[in-house]
Enzyme design. Structure first.
Site, mmCIF file in Angstrom:
data_model
loop_
_atom_site.group_PDB
_atom_site.id
_atom_site.type_symbol
_atom_site.label_atom_id
_atom_site.label_comp_id
_atom_site.label_asym_id
_atom_site.label_seq_id
_atom_site.Cartn_x
_atom_site.Cartn_y
_atom_site.Cartn_z
ATOM 1 N N THR A 140 0.812 -1.218 0.000
ATOM 2 C CA THR A 140 0.000 0.000 0.000
ATOM 3 C C THR A 140 0.846 1.269 0.000
ATOM 4 O OG1 THR A 140 -1.394 1.337 1.469
ATOM 5 C CG2 THR A 140 -0.122 -0.355 2.524
ATOM 6 N N LYS A 168 2.431 -3.219 6.903
ATOM 7 C CA LYS A 168 2.560 -3.451 5.449
ATOM 8 C C LYS A 168 4.012 -3.252 5.000
ATOM 9 C CE LYS A 168 -1.757 -4.204 3.867
ATOM 10 N NZ LYS A 168 -2.200 -5.395 3.128
HETATM 11 P P1 NAP Z 1 -11.341 -5.194 2.425
HETATM 12 O O1 NAP Z 1 -12.564 -4.924 1.604
HETATM 13 O O2 NAP Z 1 -11.277 -4.668 3.818
HETATM 14 O O3 NAP Z 1 -11.117 -6.768 2.452
HETATM 15 C C1 NAP Z 1 -10.252 -7.401 3.356
HETATM 16 C C2 NAP Z 1 -10.595 -8.880 3.401
HETATM 17 O O4 NAP Z 1 -9.769 -9.541 4.385
HETATM 18 C C3 NAP Z 1 -12.041 -9.162 3.817
HETATM 19 O O5 NAP Z 1 -12.489 -10.287 3.097
HETATM 20 C C4 NAP Z 1 -11.873 -9.498 5.297
HETATM 21 O O6 NAP Z 1 -12.922 -10.242 5.828
HETATM 22 C C5 NAP Z 1 -10.589 -10.301 5.251
HETATM 23 N N1 NAP Z 1 -9.953 -10.470 6.558
HETATM 24 C C6 NAP Z 1 -9.829 -9.548 7.532
HETATM 25 N N2 NAP Z 1 -9.191 -10.094 8.584
HETATM 26 C C7 NAP Z 1 -8.932 -11.396 8.273
HETATM 27 C C8 NAP Z 1 -8.332 -12.500 8.962
HETATM 28 N N3 NAP Z 1 -7.852 -12.372 10.193
HETATM 29 N N4 NAP Z 1 -8.237 -13.698 8.337
HETATM 30 C C9 NAP Z 1 -8.720 -13.846 7.088
HETATM 31 N N5 NAP Z 1 -9.307 -12.854 6.380
HETATM 32 C C10 NAP Z 1 -9.410 -11.644 6.979
HETATM 33 O O7 NAP Z 1 -10.044 -4.656 1.688
HETATM 34 P P2 NAP Z 1 -9.799 -4.343 0.123
HETATM 35 O O8 NAP Z 1 -10.086 -2.910 -0.118
HETATM 36 O O9 NAP Z 1 -10.447 -5.390 -0.695
HETATM 37 O O10 NAP Z 1 -8.215 -4.480 0.063
HETATM 38 C C11 NAP Z 1 -7.601 -5.751 -0.191
HETATM 39 C C12 NAP Z 1 -6.173 -5.712 0.348
HETATM 40 O O11 NAP Z 1 -5.452 -4.656 -0.280
HETATM 41 C C13 NAP Z 1 -6.058 -5.457 1.851
HETATM 42 O O12 NAP Z 1 -4.979 -6.231 2.345
HETATM 43 C C14 NAP Z 1 -5.716 -3.977 1.966
HETATM 44 O O13 NAP Z 1 -4.966 -3.732 3.141
HETATM 45 C C15 NAP Z 1 -4.893 -3.777 0.699
HETATM 46 N N6 NAP Z 1 -4.947 -2.424 0.102
HETATM 47 C C16 NAP Z 1 -6.156 -1.851 -0.178
HETATM 48 C C17 NAP Z 1 -6.193 -0.603 -0.784
HETATM 49 C C18 NAP Z 1 -7.502 0.055 -1.142
HETATM 50 O O14 NAP Z 1 -7.486 1.272 -1.422
HETATM 51 N N7 NAP Z 1 -8.610 -0.676 -1.201
HETATM 52 C C19 NAP Z 1 -4.991 0.041 -1.118
HETATM 53 C C20 NAP Z 1 -3.784 -0.574 -0.822
HETATM 54 C C21 NAP Z 1 -3.776 -1.830 -0.224
HETATM 55 P P3 NAP Z 1 -14.072 -9.424 6.651
HETATM 56 O O15 NAP Z 1 -14.885 -8.761 5.595
HETATM 57 O O16 NAP Z 1 -14.784 -10.464 7.410
HETATM 58 O O17 NAP Z 1 -13.369 -8.451 7.563
HETATM 59 O O1 G4F Z 2 -10.952 6.288 3.110
HETATM 60 P P1 G4F Z 2 -9.898 6.291 4.139
HETATM 61 O O2 G4F Z 2 -10.237 5.664 5.443
HETATM 62 O O3 G4F Z 2 -8.630 5.604 3.462
HETATM 63 P P2 G4F Z 2 -7.067 5.595 3.802
HETATM 64 O O4 G4F Z 2 -6.802 5.929 5.208
HETATM 65 O O5 G4F Z 2 -6.381 6.441 2.784
HETATM 66 O O6 G4F Z 2 -6.694 4.052 3.570
HETATM 67 C C1 G4F Z 2 -7.108 3.333 2.409
HETATM 68 O O7 G4F Z 2 -6.141 3.488 1.397
HETATM 69 C C2 G4F Z 2 -4.839 2.934 1.691
HETATM 70 C C3 G4F Z 2 -3.946 3.164 0.462
HETATM 71 O O8 G4F Z 2 -3.502 4.487 0.399
HETATM 72 C C4 G4F Z 2 -5.004 1.448 1.967
HETATM 73 F F1 G4F Z 2 -3.802 0.893 2.233
HETATM 74 C C5 G4F Z 2 -5.947 1.216 3.127
HETATM 75 O O9 G4F Z 2 -6.150 -0.185 3.286
HETATM 76 C C6 G4F Z 2 -7.285 1.873 2.818
HETATM 77 O O10 G4F Z 2 -7.898 1.167 1.771
HETATM 78 O O11 G4F Z 2 -9.420 7.789 4.434
HETATM 79 C C7 G4F Z 2 -9.025 8.672 3.402
HETATM 80 C C8 G4F Z 2 -8.874 10.084 3.968
HETATM 81 C C9 G4F Z 2 -8.037 10.144 5.248
HETATM 82 O O12 G4F Z 2 -7.158 11.246 5.160
HETATM 83 C C10 G4F Z 2 -9.046 10.392 6.357
HETATM 84 O O13 G4F Z 2 -8.520 11.121 7.465
HETATM 85 O O14 G4F Z 2 -10.166 10.575 4.333
HETATM 86 C C11 G4F Z 2 -10.056 11.232 5.592
HETATM 87 N N1 G4F Z 2 -11.386 11.254 6.229
HETATM 88 C C12 G4F Z 2 -12.070 12.381 6.545
HETATM 89 N N2 G4F Z 2 -13.226 12.056 7.159
HETATM 90 C C13 G4F Z 2 -12.096 10.191 6.648
HETATM 91 C C14 G4F Z 2 -13.262 10.690 7.225
HETATM 92 N N3 G4F Z 2 -11.848 8.856 6.554
HETATM 93 C C15 G4F Z 2 -12.783 7.996 7.034
HETATM 94 N N4 G4F Z 2 -12.570 6.664 6.919
HETATM 95 N N5 G4F Z 2 -13.946 8.460 7.637
HETATM 96 C C16 G4F Z 2 -14.227 9.798 7.774
HETATM 97 O O15 G4F Z 2 -15.257 10.177 8.298
#
Ligand code: NAP
Ligand code: G4F
Length: 345
Positions: A140, A168
């Site tokens: 990430t 990470k």
């Molecule tokens: P997500 O929607 O939160 O999905 C995470 C998955 O992991 C869910 O199926 C969750 O199950 C499962 N999980 C959580 N804890 C677990 C455990 N202890 N054992 C087995 N499974 C578990 O995340 P995503 O957005 O699809 O992201 C996928 C991956 O990419 C994550 O590792 C995240 O950190 C990484 N990532 C995401 C972003 C982004 O912007 N989306 C960016 C960079 C990296 P539950 O639903 O039951 O919790």
């Molecule tokens: O949507 P966020 O919670 O995502 P964040 O923290 O950027 O993390 C996501 O992206 C990462 C990659 O860059 C992943 F690794 C991670 O797993 C995840 O998918 O927050 C985005 C921004 C932050 O600056 C937060 O402070 O939105 C701001 N924010 C403002 N109000 C809020 C809120 N975030 C959340 N979740 N809820 C609020 O009410």
């Protein structure tokens, strides 16, 4: 939902951890469309009923034929090893684990356990597998945290600003050690924020689109956010899961930034979302400092030149298309749930 064992198959076999999450569900659809046999590690069995994998899981033409589920917690190394031995995957996509940055400040130990140590367990399970297995790890932009330079590249120094980012960073670095020491084919996708109608409602984009849709339908009257000046490099999850697959098709394992190279503020996302429903954001947006984080990364924006040049990857959705798609999906979903709740005369 029955747990299925895989029968001998001529199809390429993939194992996905976190199959019930946003990325897991899109990746499953992509791999099935490419003729894969897909196995998913499911953490909590009830997830299958509420996640976006449900339509596939309930389809008898798919589940038990080309899609199989295995129950297992990432904390349980035994189960992980057994699943590897039963499935004998050619490709592993490790997406599972706690993924909320803000929450990682509340539950740092379990976040580091699930994200960091579980990835090490997975690398060990792969090392024990006979034959070659290719592994994708979900790294990430959070590893860059207080970024040493902007935009970030694969060479930018890691300076995480959250327990999640630290875990990470450990995962990314230990996997590089395994790649170099044991010759394991492991790729880190250093992904920037990617969103979709399947994004969890605790993340800011989906919180915004869900609430804007609720306001439009008369089900809510305000949108409460933390730091609205924060900027992110937002892309579409479908484009990003395609990048994951492309990394494992390349002849050499490597790490890649996946990003759009453009940032928008939370405020800009709010304005774009209200514009979709034709309402004035000023009337509904409220900020609450209790929702602000202790520490925020600065200037997270990725340079996707390497993946563009090496693998030919391109983002296929604009920011405006992403916001529109998410708002419209939430409008349709809430309208149908609301209609269900009101008995017809
Ligand atoms: P997500 O929607 O939160 O999905 C995470 C998955 O992991 C869910 O199926 C969750 O199950 C499962 N999980 C959580 N804890 C677990 C455990 N202890 N054992 C087995 N499974 C578990 O995340 P995503 O957005 O699809 O992201 C996928 C991956 O990419 C994550 O590792 C995240 O950190 C990484 N990532 C995401 C972003 C982004 O912007 N989306 C960016 C960079 C990296 P539950 O639903 O039951 O919790
Ligand atoms: O949507 P966020 O919670 O995502 P964040 O923290 O950027 O993390 C996501 O992206 C990462 C990659 O860059 C992943 F690794 C991670 O797993 C995840 O998918 O927050 C985005 C921004 C932050 O600056 C937060 O402070 O939105 C701001 N924010 C403002 N109000 C809020 C809120 N975030 C959340 N979740 N809820 C609020 O009410």
């Amino acid at each position: 939902m029955p747990i299925m064992q895989n029968a001998p198959s001529a199809r390429p076999i993939a194992l996905i951890t976190g199959i019930t999450g946003q990325d897991g569900s899109y990746l499953t659809e992509l791999l099935l469309s490419k003729g894969y046999e897909v196995h998913g590690l499911v953490w909590r069995p009830s997830d299958l009923d509420i996640s976006f994998i449900k339509p596939l899981a309930n389809n008898p033409e798919i589940t038990g034929k080309t899609l199989f589920f295995h129950y297992g917690d990432l904390a349980d190394g035994q189960t992980l090893r057994r699943t590897f031995q039963e499935v004998t995957p050619q490709e592993v996509y490790h997406l599972g684990g706690q993924s909320h940055v803000g929450r990682s400040f509340e539950i740092p130990e379990s976040t580091c356990e699930e994200v960091g140590m579980a990835s090490l367990r997975l690398l060990e399970s792969s090392r024990a597998l006979a034959g070659s297995v290719k592994i994708y790890l979900a790294s990430t932009a959070e590893v860059f945290g207080a970024a040493a330079e902007t935009p970030q590249t694969e060479e930018t120094k890691f300076r995480p600003t959250s327990p999640y980012g630290c875990a990470k960073a450990f995962m990314t670095q230990i996997s590089r050690v395994y790649r170099e020491s044991y010759g394991i084919f492991v790729c880190n996708g250093i992904l920037y924020n990617h969103e979709s109608p399947r994004r969890g409602e605790a993340f800011v984009t989906r919180k915004i689109t869900r609430t804007v849709a609720a306001i439009k339908l008369g089900l809510a009257d305000k949108l409460t956010l933390g730091n609205t000046q924060s900027r992110r490099d937002w892309g579409h999850a479908q484009d990003y899961v395609r990048a994951m697959w492309m990394m494992l098709q390349h002849s050499r394992p490597d790490d890649y930034i996946v990003a759009t190279g453009v940032t928008h503020s939370v405020q800009e996302f709010v304005e774009a979302a209200f514009a979709v429903v034709g309402l004035p954001w000023e009337k509904y947006l409220v900020t609450d400092s209790a929702l602000e984080r202790r520490l925020e990364p600065t200037q997270l924006v990725g340079n996707p030149a390497k993946i563009q040049q090496t693998l030919g990857w391109r983002a296929g959705h604009s920011f405006e298309e992403l916001v529109r798609e998410m708002v419209q999906a939430d409008l349709a979903d809430l309208a149908s749930k609301n209609a269900e709740a009101v008995p017809s005369k």
